[in-house]
Motif scaffolding. Structure first.
Motif, PDB file in Angstrom:
ATOM      1  N   GLU A  42       0.917  -1.184  -0.004  1.00  0.00           N
ATOM      2  CA  GLU A  42      -0.075   0.016   0.096  1.00  0.00           C
ATOM      3  C   GLU A  42       0.965   1.169  -0.040  1.00  0.00           C
ATOM      4  O   GLU A  42       1.967   1.349   0.675  1.00  0.00           O
ATOM      5  CB  GLU A  42      -0.989  -0.106   1.047  1.00  0.00           C
ATOM      6  N   PRO A  43       0.472   2.305  -0.598  1.00  0.00           N
ATOM      7  CA  PRO A  43       1.099   3.584  -0.789  1.00  0.00           C
ATOM      8  C   PRO A  43       1.382   4.310   0.586  1.00  0.00           C
ATOM      9  O   PRO A  43       0.245   4.260   1.416  1.00  0.00           O
ATOM     10  CB  PRO A  43       0.464   4.590  -1.719  1.00  0.00           C
ATOM     11  N   ASP A  44       2.372   4.949   0.825  1.00  0.00           N
ATOM     12  CA  ASP A  44       2.644   5.728   1.980  1.00  0.00           C
ATOM     13  C   ASP A  44       2.722   7.328   1.225  1.00  0.00           C
ATOM     14  O   ASP A  44       3.429   7.677   0.723  1.00  0.00           O
ATOM     15  CB  ASP A  44       3.840   5.424   2.704  1.00  0.00           C
ATOM     16  N   PHE A  45       1.771   8.100   1.754  1.00  0.00           N
ATOM     17  CA  PHE A  45       1.758   9.295   1.190  1.00  0.00           C
ATOM     18  C   PHE A  45       2.763  10.447   2.125  1.00  0.00           C
ATOM     19  O   PHE A  45       2.648  11.603   1.563  1.00  0.00           O
ATOM     20  CB  PHE A  45       0.154   9.906   1.229  1.00  0.00           C
ATOM     21  N   GLY A  46       3.266  10.053   3.035  1.00  0.00           N
ATOM     22  CA  GLY A  46       4.245  10.830   3.538  1.00  0.00           C
ATOM     23  C   GLY A  46       3.446  12.042   4.419  1.00  0.00           C
ATOM     24  O   GLY A  46       4.350  12.963   4.835  1.00  0.00           O
ATOM     25  N   LEU A  47       2.361  12.106   4.658  1.00  0.00           N
ATOM     26  CA  LEU A  47       1.744  12.964   5.450  1.00  0.00           C
ATOM     27  C   LEU A  47       1.567  12.843   6.853  1.00  0.00           C
ATOM     28  O   LEU A  47       1.538  11.700   7.190  1.00  0.00           O
ATOM     29  CB  LEU A  47       0.344  13.490   4.795  1.00  0.00           C
ATOM     30  N   THR A  48       1.577  13.757   7.602  1.00  0.00           N
ATOM     31  CA  THR A  48       1.393  13.499   9.193  1.00  0.00           C
ATOM     32  C   THR A  48       0.014  12.573   9.353  1.00  0.00           C
ATOM     33  O   THR A  48      -0.973  13.330   8.879  1.00  0.00           O
ATOM     34  CB  THR A  48       1.324  14.781   9.935  1.00  0.00           C
ATOM     35  N   PRO A  49       0.098  11.681  10.124  1.00  0.00           N
ATOM     36  CA  PRO A  49      -1.044  11.150  10.525  1.00  0.00           C
ATOM     37  C   PRO A  49      -2.130  11.890  11.081  1.00  0.00           C
ATOM     38  O   PRO A  49      -1.951  12.853  11.617  1.00  0.00           O
ATOM     39  CB  PRO A  49      -0.723   9.904  11.616  1.00  0.00           C
ATOM     40  N   ALA A  50      -3.474  11.318  10.960  1.00  0.00           N
ATOM     41  CA  ALA A  50      -4.761  12.005  11.334  1.00  0.00           C
ATOM     42  C   ALA A  50      -4.591  12.416  12.794  1.00  0.00           C
ATOM     43  O   ALA A  50      -3.969  11.755  13.603  1.00  0.00           O
ATOM     44  CB  ALA A  50      -5.716  11.442  11.130  1.00  0.00           C
ATOM     45  N   ALA A  51      -4.987  13.662  13.075  1.00  0.00           N
ATOM     46  CA  ALA A  51      -5.027  14.270  14.483  1.00  0.00           C
ATOM     47  C   ALA A  51      -6.067  13.388  15.274  1.00  0.00           C
ATOM     48  O   ALA A  51      -6.709  12.506  14.734  1.00  0.00           O
ATOM     49  CB  ALA A  51      -5.163  15.654  14.744  1.00  0.00           C
ATOM     50  N   ARG A  52      -6.103  13.436  16.608  1.00  0.00           N
ATOM     51  CA  ARG A  52      -7.149  12.743  17.365  1.00  0.00           C
ATOM     52  C   ARG A  52      -8.425  13.246  17.008  1.00  0.00           C
ATOM     53  O   ARG A  52      -8.670  14.086  16.875  1.00  0.00           O
ATOM     54  CB  ARG A  52      -6.987  13.043  18.765  1.00  0.00           C
ATOM     55  N   PRO A  53      -9.340  12.198  16.636  1.00  0.00           N
ATOM     56  CA  PRO A  53     -10.690  12.746  16.139  1.00  0.00           C
ATOM     57  C   PRO A  53     -11.367  13.443  16.994  1.00  0.00           C
ATOM     58  O   PRO A  53     -11.409  13.321  18.415  1.00  0.00           O
ATOM     59  CB  PRO A  53     -11.358  11.140  16.182  1.00  0.00           C
ATOM     60  N   THR A  54     -12.185  14.376  16.555  1.00  0.00           N
ATOM     61  CA  THR A  54     -12.809  15.372  17.177  1.00  0.00           C
ATOM     62  C   THR A  54     -14.344  15.184  17.193  1.00  0.00           C
ATOM     63  O   THR A  54     -15.060  15.923  17.770  1.00  0.00           O
ATOM     64  CB  THR A  54     -12.755  16.718  16.047  1.00  0.00           C
ATOM     65  N   GLY A  55     -14.879  14.055  16.634  1.00  0.00           N
ATOM     66  CA  GLY A  55     -16.403  13.788  16.736  1.00  0.00           C
ATOM     67  C   GLY A  55     -16.858  14.436  15.558  1.00  0.00           C
ATOM     68  O   GLY A  55     -18.204  14.799  15.645  1.00  0.00           O
ATOM     69  N   ARG A  56     -16.239  14.919  14.681  1.00  0.00           N
ATOM     70  CA  ARG A  56     -16.834  15.579  13.351  1.00  0.00           C
ATOM     71  C   ARG A  56     -16.903  14.656  12.087  1.00  0.00           C
ATOM     72  O   ARG A  56     -16.209  13.699  12.111  1.00  0.00           O
ATOM     73  CB  ARG A  56     -16.077  16.789  13.182  1.00  0.00           C
ATOM     74  N   CYS A  57     -18.044  15.007  11.444  1.00  0.00           N
ATOM     75  CA  CYS A  57     -18.109  14.187  10.147  1.00  0.00           C
ATOM     76  C   CYS A  57     -18.236  15.302   9.192  1.00  0.00           C
ATOM     77  O   CYS A  57     -18.959  16.045   9.088  1.00  0.00           O
ATOM     78  CB  CYS A  57     -19.410  13.206  10.319  1.00  0.00           C
ATOM     79  N   VAL A  58     -17.248  15.204   7.950  1.00  0.00           N
ATOM     80  CA  VAL A  58     -17.059  16.096   7.169  1.00  0.00           C
ATOM     81  C   VAL A  58     -17.741  15.671   5.640  1.00  0.00           C
ATOM     82  O   VAL A  58     -17.241  14.295   5.496  1.00  0.00           O
ATOM     83  CB  VAL A  58     -15.718  16.521   6.810  1.00  0.00           C
TER      84      VAL A  58
END
Length: 338
Positions: free
Chosen positions: A159-175
């Motif tokens: 699988e590819p690694d996009f090199g971006l900082t992993p997601a922050a702690r979830p905020t309970g939001r759905c976008v």
């Protein structure tokens, strides 16, 4: 080794090129560093990759309508483009416009897709090193093979690694990413309202927008469901919003691919486009492809002329989305977010 990457647009295509940089950095270690030419609106994306030292913004979309009026900006860009001599310049786009930038850059070797592999075959005339990559594969995998051929290391699997900082702690939001430039990729507005109502039972629903039509749609969704319209801001702020989300649901768009690359639970619905060719990729990404005879058609305008495809007594347009109901999408999204 100093390498210049030319991948100017669109947003999703820029995201798809990130794993090529990650692969090269892992294969060659400290021996390679990158600069990147990209449309000014998308500069925040490669800037977040740890192997990219400098981003060179280009405003071709803004300049092309009147090059004479923007000649001072164009001249400044050319000065910055030619200020550094590179060991290798990689055109990761394969278009005449990107090949022109590649040709103008100062590089010992110019590389890109072969004539048979590039979207615009004449672009290959700008390269000394031409890499054959079969058409028909996923866009991310094709870029990874291009980088491997251009920088001479074995093409990695997995699988590819996009090199971006992993997601922050979830905020309970759905976008909800409802915006797209293709008419045929628009999931019906009433489906978005239904989905927002379902998501709003457990999550704070936020709806971004990018132009006036999207703003009006976002406001209608928010008026009919427990949702909040995000104020328009720079891409950097939207990246942070996506990175902190507990769940992202969208159509096939650059922002949906960006959310998936950030490692956020991301569900993307596919009607006219193909999840096999441009499906979102990421550790927590899932794609839902319409199960309709003419899907994927790869057409910007829906050309279906058959009988109406109703959901809840109302016809659905584009018709292929009748197979991707809000109930089905929310069920898949809820499972993904667990």
């Amino acid at each position: 080794m100093r390498v210049l990457v030319v991948k100017m647009s669109s947003l999703g295509d820029v995201v798809h090129a990130l794993p090529g940089v990650t692969d090269a950095a892992r294969a060659l270690g400290d021996r390679v560093r990158f600069d990147w030419v990209v449309e000014e609106a998308f500069a925040a994306i490669p800037a977040r990759h740890p192997a990219v030292d400098q981003v060179l913004p280009i405003a071709w979309r803004r300049w092309r309508g009147d090059l004479r009026r923007h000649r001072a900006e164009l001249a400044a860009f050319l000065r910055s483009l030619r200020a550094q001599r590179y060991d290798l310049v990689v055109d990761a786009q394969g278009l005449i416009k990107s090949a022109t930038v590649t040709a103008l850059a100062r590089g010992t070797v110019k590389a890109g897709l072969s004539r048979a592999s590039a979207r615009e075959g004449l672009a290959a005339l700008a390269y000394r090193r031409r890499v054959a990559v079969p058409k028909g594969g996923h866009a991310v995998d094709r870029v990874r093979r291009l980088f491997a051929g251009a920088l001479d290391y074995p093409a990695p699997a997995g699988e590819p690694d996009f090199g971006l900082t992993p997601a922050a702690r979830p905020t309970g939001r759905c976008v909800l990413l409802h915006g797209t430039t293709w008419q045929s990729k628009h999931w019906p507005e009433r489906f978005w309202i239904d989905l927002a109502q379902r998501a709003g039972d457990t999550l704070e629903v936020v709806v971004p927008w990018g132009n006036q039509a999207e703003r009006e749609r976002a406001e209608r969704i928010a008026a009919a469901a427990p949702a909040r319209v995000l104020p328009r801001g720079p891409l950097e702020a939207l990246i942070d919003e996506l990175a902190g989300a507990s769940l992202v649901i969208g159509v096939d768009s650059g922002l949906a691919h960006l959310a998936a690359a950030l490692g956020v639970p991301t569900l993307v619905v596919y009607g006219p486009t193909s999840s096999a060719l441009t499906g979102s990729r990421g550790a927590r990404a899932r794609n839902l492809q319409a199960g309709f005879p003419c899907s994927p058609c790869l057409a910007r305008q829906c050309r279906y002329r058959g009988p109406p495809q109703p959901v809840d007594g109302m016809p659905v347009e584009p018709a292929c989305f009748a197979t991707l109901t809000p109930e089905r999408v929310w069920r898949a999204a809820a499972e993904l977010a667990r």
